[in-house]
Each structure stands twice: as structure tokens, then as C-alpha cells.
Write a protein that holds these residues in place. Structure first.
Motif, PDB file in Angstrom:
ATOM      1  N   GLU A  45     -17.746 -12.947 -16.633  1.00  0.00           N
ATOM      2  CA  GLU A  45     -18.494 -14.147 -17.022  1.00  0.00           C
ATOM      3  C   GLU A  45     -19.034 -14.877 -15.801  1.00  0.00           C
ATOM      4  O   GLU A  45     -20.168 -15.365 -15.799  1.00  0.00           O
ATOM      5  N   ALA A  46     -18.220 -14.938 -14.750  1.00  0.00           N
ATOM      6  CA  ALA A  46     -18.658 -15.617 -13.526  1.00  0.00           C
ATOM      7  C   ALA A  46     -19.872 -14.924 -12.916  1.00  0.00           C
ATOM      8  O   ALA A  46     -20.809 -15.575 -12.444  1.00  0.00           O
ATOM      9  N   LEU A  47     -19.868 -13.591 -12.914  1.00  0.00           N
ATOM     10  CA  LEU A  47     -21.004 -12.850 -12.367  1.00  0.00           C
ATOM     11  C   LEU A  47     -22.284 -13.122 -13.151  1.00  0.00           C
ATOM     12  O   LEU A  47     -23.388 -13.059 -12.603  1.00  0.00           O
ATOM     13  N   GLN A  48     -22.133 -13.455 -14.431  1.00  0.00           N
ATOM     14  CA  GLN A  48     -23.292 -13.784 -15.263  1.00  0.00           C
ATOM     15  C   GLN A  48     -23.775 -15.206 -15.027  1.00  0.00           C
ATOM     16  O   GLN A  48     -24.981 -15.482 -15.069  1.00  0.00           O
ATOM     17  N   LYS A  49     -22.835 -16.125 -14.773  1.00  0.00           N
ATOM     18  CA  LYS A  49     -23.181 -17.550 -14.685  1.00  0.00           C
ATOM     19  C   LYS A  49     -23.578 -17.992 -13.273  1.00  0.00           C
ATOM     20  O   LYS A  49     -24.454 -18.848 -13.108  1.00  0.00           O
ATOM     21  N   VAL A  50     -22.916 -17.443 -12.267  1.00  0.00           N
ATOM     22  CA  VAL A  50     -23.201 -17.849 -10.884  1.00  0.00           C
ATOM     23  C   VAL A  50     -24.536 -17.236 -10.453  1.00  0.00           C
ATOM     24  O   VAL A  50     -24.802 -16.060 -10.735  1.00  0.00           O
ATOM     25  N   PRO A  51     -25.408 -17.998  -9.783  1.00  0.00           N
ATOM     26  CA  PRO A  51     -26.692 -17.446  -9.314  1.00  0.00           C
ATOM     27  C   PRO A  51     -26.487 -16.200  -8.456  1.00  0.00           C
ATOM     28  O   PRO A  51     -25.513 -16.095  -7.707  1.00  0.00           O
ATOM     29  N   ASN A  52     -27.413 -15.260  -8.572  1.00  0.00           N
ATOM     30  CA  ASN A  52     -27.277 -13.977  -7.873  1.00  0.00           C
ATOM     31  C   ASN A  52     -27.045 -14.153  -6.374  1.00  0.00           C
ATOM     32  O   ASN A  52     -26.249 -13.422  -5.774  1.00  0.00           O
TER      33      ASN A  52
ATOM     34  N   PRO B 151     -22.424 -25.007 -15.475  1.00  0.00           N
ATOM     35  CA  PRO B 151     -21.949 -23.644 -15.725  1.00  0.00           C
ATOM     36  C   PRO B 151     -22.055 -22.708 -14.532  1.00  0.00           C
ATOM     37  O   PRO B 151     -21.366 -21.684 -14.485  1.00  0.00           O
ATOM     38  N   SER B 152     -22.898 -23.028 -13.554  1.00  0.00           N
ATOM     39  CA  SER B 152     -23.074 -22.167 -12.376  1.00  0.00           C
ATOM     40  C   SER B 152     -22.200 -22.585 -11.200  1.00  0.00           C
ATOM     41  O   SER B 152     -22.422 -22.120 -10.077  1.00  0.00           O
ATOM     42  N   SER B 153     -21.219 -23.442 -11.431  1.00  0.00           N
ATOM     43  CA  SER B 153     -20.386 -23.972 -10.353  1.00  0.00           C
ATOM     44  C   SER B 153     -19.569 -22.857  -9.699  1.00  0.00           C
ATOM     45  O   SER B 153     -18.535 -22.432 -10.215  1.00  0.00           O
ATOM     46  N   THR B 154     -20.028 -22.393  -8.555  1.00  0.00           N
ATOM     47  CA  THR B 154     -19.381 -21.279  -7.861  1.00  0.00           C
ATOM     48  C   THR B 154     -17.931 -21.590  -7.539  1.00  0.00           C
ATOM     49  O   THR B 154     -17.037 -20.760  -7.754  1.00  0.00           O
ATOM     50  N   GLU B 155     -17.674 -22.799  -7.017  1.00  0.00           N
ATOM     51  CA  GLU B 155     -16.321 -23.149  -6.612  1.00  0.00           C
ATOM     52  C   GLU B 155     -15.375 -23.257  -7.802  1.00  0.00           C
ATOM     53  O   GLU B 155     -14.184 -22.917  -7.692  1.00  0.00           O
ATOM     54  N   SER B 156     -15.891 -23.703  -8.953  1.00  0.00           N
ATOM     55  CA  SER B 156     -15.043 -23.800 -10.146  1.00  0.00           C
ATOM     56  C   SER B 156     -14.646 -22.413 -10.635  1.00  0.00           C
ATOM     57  O   SER B 156     -13.471 -22.163 -10.952  1.00  0.00           O
TER      58      SER B 156
ATOM     59  N   LEU C 280     -25.481 -16.321  -4.839  1.00  0.00           N
ATOM     60  CA  LEU C 280     -24.182 -16.910  -4.497  1.00  0.00           C
ATOM     61  C   LEU C 280     -23.003 -16.077  -4.992  1.00  0.00           C
ATOM     62  O   LEU C 280     -21.847 -16.449  -4.756  1.00  0.00           O
ATOM     63  N   ARG C 281     -23.270 -14.949  -5.653  1.00  0.00           N
ATOM     64  CA  ARG C 281     -22.169 -14.172  -6.217  1.00  0.00           C
ATOM     65  C   ARG C 281     -21.238 -13.630  -5.135  1.00  0.00           C
ATOM     66  O   ARG C 281     -20.037 -13.447  -5.376  1.00  0.00           O
ATOM     67  N   PHE C 282     -21.766 -13.376  -3.949  1.00  0.00           N
ATOM     68  CA  PHE C 282     -20.919 -12.853  -2.879  1.00  0.00           C
ATOM     69  C   PHE C 282     -19.804 -13.835  -2.524  1.00  0.00           C
ATOM     70  O   PHE C 282     -18.736 -13.420  -2.042  1.00  0.00           O
ATOM     71  N   VAL C 283     -20.038 -15.137  -2.750  1.00  0.00           N
ATOM     72  CA  VAL C 283     -19.021 -16.146  -2.437  1.00  0.00           C
ATOM     73  C   VAL C 283     -17.762 -15.918  -3.277  1.00  0.00           C
ATOM     74  O   VAL C 283     -16.643 -16.154  -2.817  1.00  0.00           O
ATOM     75  N   LEU C 284     -17.952 -15.456  -4.515  1.00  0.00           N
ATOM     76  CA  LEU C 284     -16.794 -15.185  -5.379  1.00  0.00           C
ATOM     77  C   LEU C 284     -15.894 -14.130  -4.755  1.00  0.00           C
ATOM     78  O   LEU C 284     -14.670 -14.298  -4.686  1.00  0.00           O
ATOM     79  N   VAL C 285     -16.498 -13.035  -4.282  1.00  0.00           N
ATOM     80  CA  VAL C 285     -15.705 -11.947  -3.719  1.00  0.00           C
ATOM     81  C   VAL C 285     -15.087 -12.373  -2.392  1.00  0.00           C
ATOM     82  O   VAL C 285     -13.897 -12.150  -2.138  1.00  0.00           O
TER      83      VAL C 285
END
Length: 379
Positions: free
Chosen positions: A218-225, A190-195, A227-232
């Protein structure tokens, strides 16, 4: 216990006589022998003196492989494999090393054949499965690579290669299959940043703003804090998720992208942002042409970490636009600002490798999800 450990245990408890020169050569290689050729020469002499000591052959083959002499390394493995009365675990080890030789030389079909033969003897050894997974990934057979990582009980890697597989399906226009595979990847890890990043990038590309908002939250909740910058960063990049990420983002992205950036700022603000996410919130506000609010977010970033160099650089850029500067002085400032922007802002927390684009596995040490944002210049 893996078959390599069994082999090592057998070596440790065996009572065969070993040549002193072999022991000396191995001791030197284990302490970081500078001249590998000298070790090869020493082990070659030991082989002549003690032809029955199979571990010497294996060590010699490894040294040849390290020098890029793949053919000679493979010859040594094959001379062991055909030896009458060779213990099965030793034969499996020789086949495994032969597979690594072929893999290093780029002969992937031969490598797979050698690994499968070793696998037929010792079963699903972690070492063999890892090598097979890497070969399939190199050949862009991502679904097969994910299968091997599933056998290894490695959900991070399994989800990664499923995401890569999904990206290929998106490229082929098969969105339904791609989304099905992405759902499987997120169910597995569930924490798969790339997914998550791939899901969000597709929703953004298809202009599905409401769905994007829901999934980004949802991604901001599931991805570890951390690593959240990778999403943006990944969403700002104009490339494939697993391709090269640009080092800068165009300011004029049009009304379509601005609406997505505004949604991202809203969701980041309600998600208890850390210092990195405050910085990215400011960058998104700048792209929305909201410079005043961006300054507020940058100031908050520096309150959390006064050494956050990129936040200070952006504040400097905003401040200089309000100053009366001579053309010469402004040119000098622009030069240094441009140089500062070229500093690599991502680093591996395991080995210190630095890069100017996101990565999910470190190119140097192969650590997974070890990327960190370089908040301070001494990192």
C-alpha cells in the motif's frame, strides 16, 4: 491578507517624511549589505533624526537580531509597544518581531507570549502560526505543532508532526495511541512518507510479516514514485525514523530480517520499479545473500541510467570477488571503494544540500520532501 502585508501596504501609502539616510540604509540592506554594523549605525542616526518613523525602529531591531544582539533588539520592540497611540497593526508587528527575537535567543516561553499577544490583535496570521508551530516542534510538542499546521492548511507538515508524536508514543510503550495517531496522519496526507515508514518499521520490529507485506504494498502505491526509495532506506537503517540514519547496513541481519527483505523485493518487482528502486532491490538481494540475482538488478539499473554510480560500484565489488588479485592491488582497490562509499548519496532538489542520511525537511533551506537520490556524481 496577512498582517505583515497590511503593515507593508500602510508603509507604502503613508505620506510621512522619511530621513534620506534611512532610505539609503534600507536600499543597501536589500541589495545585500556586507557590513551589517554600518547599516545599524546608519539607522541609529536616522532614529535620532526621525523618532516618529516606526519602520526605522523595526528595521534597526531586525539588524540587531541578525547580529545576535537579542537584548537590544527586544528593547527596541518594547519601546514601540508601549508608545501611546500606536496603530494596532503596528503594535502587532512589533510584538511579532519581539517574539522572533526571543525565539532566536532561545527564550521560548517569552516568544510564545509575544506571539499570542500579536495573535490577540490580528487573529490567526500565517506568520504567527508558523512561528508558534516551529517553537512547539523545537520543544518536542509535536501534537501542538501539528495543530498549528492544521490551522495553516498544511497537510504535509501536519502529518509529519503527527508521525513524530506517534514515534514518542511507541517509545513510551503506548502502541495503541501511536497507531491511532498514525492512522490520522495518513488520513490527512495519504502520501506521508514518514508516516508509512514508521508503520512499516513497527511491523518489522514486531515480526508481523503478513501485515508488513500488505502495508508495504500500500505504501508503494501511496508514496510518490520519487520518494519510494526513502521507505527502503529507512527500513534498512538501524535507528529511529527521525534520528540519524546509518550510512551502511550490516550484511548479517539474521533470518528474521531476510524474510522481510525478500518480501520487499517481491513487492518492489511488482510495482513497476524506477531506477532507484532497482538499485535498492539489488541491495536487498545482497542482504539475502543472493548475489547472482542482485547482479541482474544492478545491470537493469545501469540500463535505465548508465551513470548510476552506486550501481556501478556494487557491480565492481561483485566482479572483483571473482578476480585473482594480488594483495597489494586489492588493498588499493578496497581503499578507493571505501572512499566512494562515503560520498553523500542524498541531495535536496531545492538548494543542492547533500547528506548521507535521509531527511524529510531540508536542514538548509527547510524545503519539505525535497530529498532526491544522488544517482549521478555531478548532481
Amino acid at each position: 491578507m496577512s498582517f505583515l502585508n497590511l503593515f507593508r501596504k500602510k508603509k507604502a501609502t503613508a505620506s510621512v517624511n522619511r530621513a534620506p539616510s534611512y532610505l539609503s540604509g534600507i536600499a543597501k540592506t536589500e541589495t545585500g549589505l556586507a557590513d551589517t554594523r554600518a547599516a545599524i549605525d546608519e539607522l541609529s542616526k536616522a532614529v535620532k533624526d526621525t523618532p516618529e518613523a516606526v519602520e526605522i525602529y523595526l528595521a534597526l531591531g531586525n539588524l540587531y537580531r541578525s547580529q545576535g544582539e537579542i537584548e537590544r533588539a527586544a528593547q527596541i520592540r518594547n519601546s514601540l509597544i508601549v508608545r501611546p497611540g500606536l496603530a494596532p497593526v503596528t503594535k502587532a508587528r512589533a510584538l511579532y518581531e519581539l517574539g522572533r527575537d526571543f525565539s532566536r535567543g532561545g527564550f521560548l516561553d517569552r516568544a510564545v507570549s509575544a506571539f499570542e499577544k500579536a495573535r490577540a490583535i490580528v487573529g490567526d496570521s500565517p506568520e504567527i502560526l508558523t512561528e508558534l508551530a516551529e517553537i512547539e516542534a523545537r520543544g518536542r510538542e509535536f501534537e501542538k505543532a501539528a495543530h498549528y499546521h492544521a490551522k495553516l492548511d498544511q497537510p504535509v507538515q501536519e502529518a509529519h508532526y503527527l508521525a513524530r508524536c506517534a514515534e514518542d508514543y511507541f517509545s513510551d510503550g503506548d502502541d495503541a495511541t501511536a497507531y491511532r495517531i498514525l492512522k490520522k496522519a495518513i488520513d490527512i496526507y495519504p502520501s506521508s512518507t514518514e508516516s508509512w515508514l514508521l508503520v512499516l518499521s513497527r511491523l518489522k520490529k514486531d515480526n508481523k510479516l503478513d501485515d508488513f507485506r500488505e502495508k508495504f504494498r500500500e505504501a508503494l502505491q501511496k508514496v510518490p514514485n520519487h520518494l519510494r526509495f526513502v521507505l527502503v532506506e529507512g527500513l534498512l537503517a538501524e535507528s529511529t525514523i527521525f534520528g540519524d540514519t546509518p550510512t551502511s547496513v550490516a550484511v548479517s541481519d539474521g533470518e528474521k530480517n531476510i524474510s522481510f527483505y525478500e518480501v520487499m523485493v517481491e513487492e518492489i518487482e511488482s510495482s513497476d520499479p524506477d531506477v532507484s528502486m532497482h538499485y535498492y532491490g539489488a541491495r536487498l538481494l545482497q542482504l539475502c545473500n543472493n548475489q547472482e540475482e542482485a547482479s541482474v538488478w544492478l545491470e537493469k539499473t545501469l540500463i535505465l541510467n548508465q551513470n548510476f554510480w552506486l550501481a556501478r560500484l556494487e557491480l565492481f565489488n561483485l566482479a572483483q570477488d571473482q578476480q585473482q588479485l594480488t594483495p597489494s592491488f586489492k588493498n588499493q582497490l578496497d581503499f578507493f571503494v571505501n572512499i566512494a562509499h562515503k560520498i553523500k548519496k542524498f541531495t535536496c532538489s531545492s538548494c543542492g544540500f547533500k547528506r548521507d542520511r535521509i531527511f524529510f525537511v531540508c536542514p538548509r533551506c527547510r524545503s519539505w520532501h525535497s530529498i532526491t537520490f544522488r544517482k549521478e556524481l555531478n548532481q
